[in-house]
Write a protein that holds these residues in place. Structure first.
Motif, PDB file in Angstrom:
ATOM      1  N   GLY A 164       0.808  -1.120  -0.089  1.00 49.36           N
ATOM      2  CA  GLY A 164      -0.078  -0.020   0.106  1.00 49.36           C
ATOM      3  C   GLY A 164       0.749   1.053   0.089  1.00 49.36           C
ATOM      4  O   GLY A 164       2.056   1.154  -0.218  1.00 49.36           O
ATOM      5  N   SER A 165       0.343   2.394   0.142  1.00 49.99           N
ATOM      6  CA  SER A 165       0.961   3.662   0.206  1.00 49.99           C
ATOM      7  C   SER A 165       1.342   4.172   1.523  1.00 49.99           C
ATOM      8  O   SER A 165       0.896   3.599   2.754  1.00 49.99           O
ATOM      9  N   VAL A 166       2.419   5.017   1.615  1.00 45.73           N
ATOM     10  CA  VAL A 166       2.651   5.605   3.033  1.00 45.73           C
ATOM     11  C   VAL A 166       2.198   7.028   2.711  1.00 45.73           C
ATOM     12  O   VAL A 166       2.905   7.855   1.879  1.00 45.73           O
TER      13      VAL A 166
ATOM     14  N   ALA B  25       2.194   4.356  -3.358  1.00 44.29           N
ATOM     15  CA  ALA B  25       3.033   5.797  -3.473  1.00 44.29           C
ATOM     16  C   ALA B  25       3.786   6.004  -2.061  1.00 44.29           C
ATOM     17  O   ALA B  25       3.100   5.687  -0.922  1.00 44.29           O
ATOM     18  N   LEU B  26       4.974   6.414  -2.040  1.00 45.55           N
ATOM     19  CA  LEU B  26       5.678   6.957  -0.791  1.00 45.55           C
ATOM     20  C   LEU B  26       5.457   8.700  -0.811  1.00 45.55           C
ATOM     21  O   LEU B  26       6.259   9.241  -1.526  1.00 45.55           O
ATOM     22  N   ARG B  27       4.597   8.923  -0.029  1.00 46.94           N
ATOM     23  CA  ARG B  27       4.412  10.410   0.180  1.00 46.94           C
ATOM     24  C   ARG B  27       4.954  10.843   1.377  1.00 46.94           C
ATOM     25  O   ARG B  27       5.054  12.190   1.669  1.00 46.94           O
TER      26      ARG B  27
ATOM     27  N   ALA C 145       8.159  11.466  -1.785  1.00 46.23           N
ATOM     28  CA  ALA C 145       8.422  11.327  -0.413  1.00 46.23           C
ATOM     29  C   ALA C 145       8.894  12.601   0.080  1.00 46.23           C
ATOM     30  O   ALA C 145       9.338  13.568  -0.741  1.00 46.23           O
ATOM     31  N   GLU C 146       8.645  12.900   1.262  1.00 44.71           N
ATOM     32  CA  GLU C 146       8.896  14.079   2.166  1.00 44.71           C
ATOM     33  C   GLU C 146      10.362  13.947   2.237  1.00 44.71           C
ATOM     34  O   GLU C 146      11.264  15.184   2.254  1.00 44.71           O
TER      35      GLU C 146
END
Length: 239
Positions: free
Chosen positions: A157-159, A176-178, A200-201
């Motif tokens: 899943g996503s972060v 997605a890596l957000r 990503a942040e």
């Protein structure tokens, strides 16, 4: 007059291990603080509520400089829980305690918890004594952390933005890596980060970090792998 203690109840003292952020300053301190401010400005709350250890190994500073450094960190809401690698002569009253012998990954005990919703930051951690990886079969929501110093973390899943995954090994994100992904968190320069969609942040490998605005624009939104090479984070698209 002699006072006789009749209460037979004992005082319980327990040992417990925690995963702490290690800060390793370098000289000149003023320049290092500028870089720290840059990290804090671009990743709000990065140090908030985290246990932090100050690593002074091979850093040539005196007691006055150390006091000034601790004071500067306090102004930035960075609370130092202990100091490692300092000469005994520069430590003194009112300073954080000296630490030594940080435990390796196999000695860190991680308790299993179910994810909870904010308010407050929840921590989702799991452990498998005979395994070196875990699989999180759901998205990591904003405000949550997945911490697994024993090895790799895979997220099906996503972060989300404001969430983080911290692994002693590599990080695999099948979405997605957000938020933030930190691989090799306790010293593993060969760890990698893989994600299906890079937004990503912050990403970090073995303590070396890269912020969103430092990443190549052509990698945003792409399937990407990241690794460490000569103390720099490298990245390329996955085919």
């Amino acid at each position: 007059m002699t006072k006789v203690l009749t209460d037979a109840r004992s005082i319980r003292i327990k040992g417990r291990s925690f995963l702490a952020v290690m800060l390793s300053p370098d000289l000149p301190i003023d320049d290092w603080l500028i870089r720290l401010d840059d990290l804090a400005a671009r990743s709000a709350g990065f140090f908030l509520g985290r246990p932090v250890v100050l690593d002074l190994t091979d850093l040539q500073i005196d007691r006055t400089q150390l006091k000034d450094l601790i004071a500067e960190l306090a102004k930035r809401n960075v609370s130092i829980m202990g100091i490692e690698g300092a000469r005994p002569s520069i430590l003194g009253s009112g300073m954080p305690p000296a630490l030594k012998g940080g435990r390796s990954t196999s000695d860190i005990e991680v308790q299993a918890k179910e994810p909870v919703e904010p308010p407050g930051k929840s921590v989702v951690t799991e452990t498998r004594p005979a395994m070196q990886s875990i699989v999180i079969r759901e998205p990591v929501r904003s405000g949550q952390s997945v911490i697994f110093p024993e090895g790799d973390v895979t997220v099906i899943g996503s972060v989300a933005s404001g969430a983080e995954v911290i692994a002693g090994g590599s990080v695999h994100i099948y979405g997605a890596l957000r938020g933030r992904a930190m691989a090799g968190s306790i010293g593993n320069a060969s760890a990698r980060i893989f994600c299906r969609k890079l937004e990503a942040e912050l990403v970090a490998i073995d303590g070396i970090y890269k912020m969103a605005e430092d990443m190549a624009s052509n990698l945003r939104g792409q399937a990407v792998q990241l690794w460490l090479e000569d103390d720099a984070i490298m990245a390329e698209k996955l085919i």
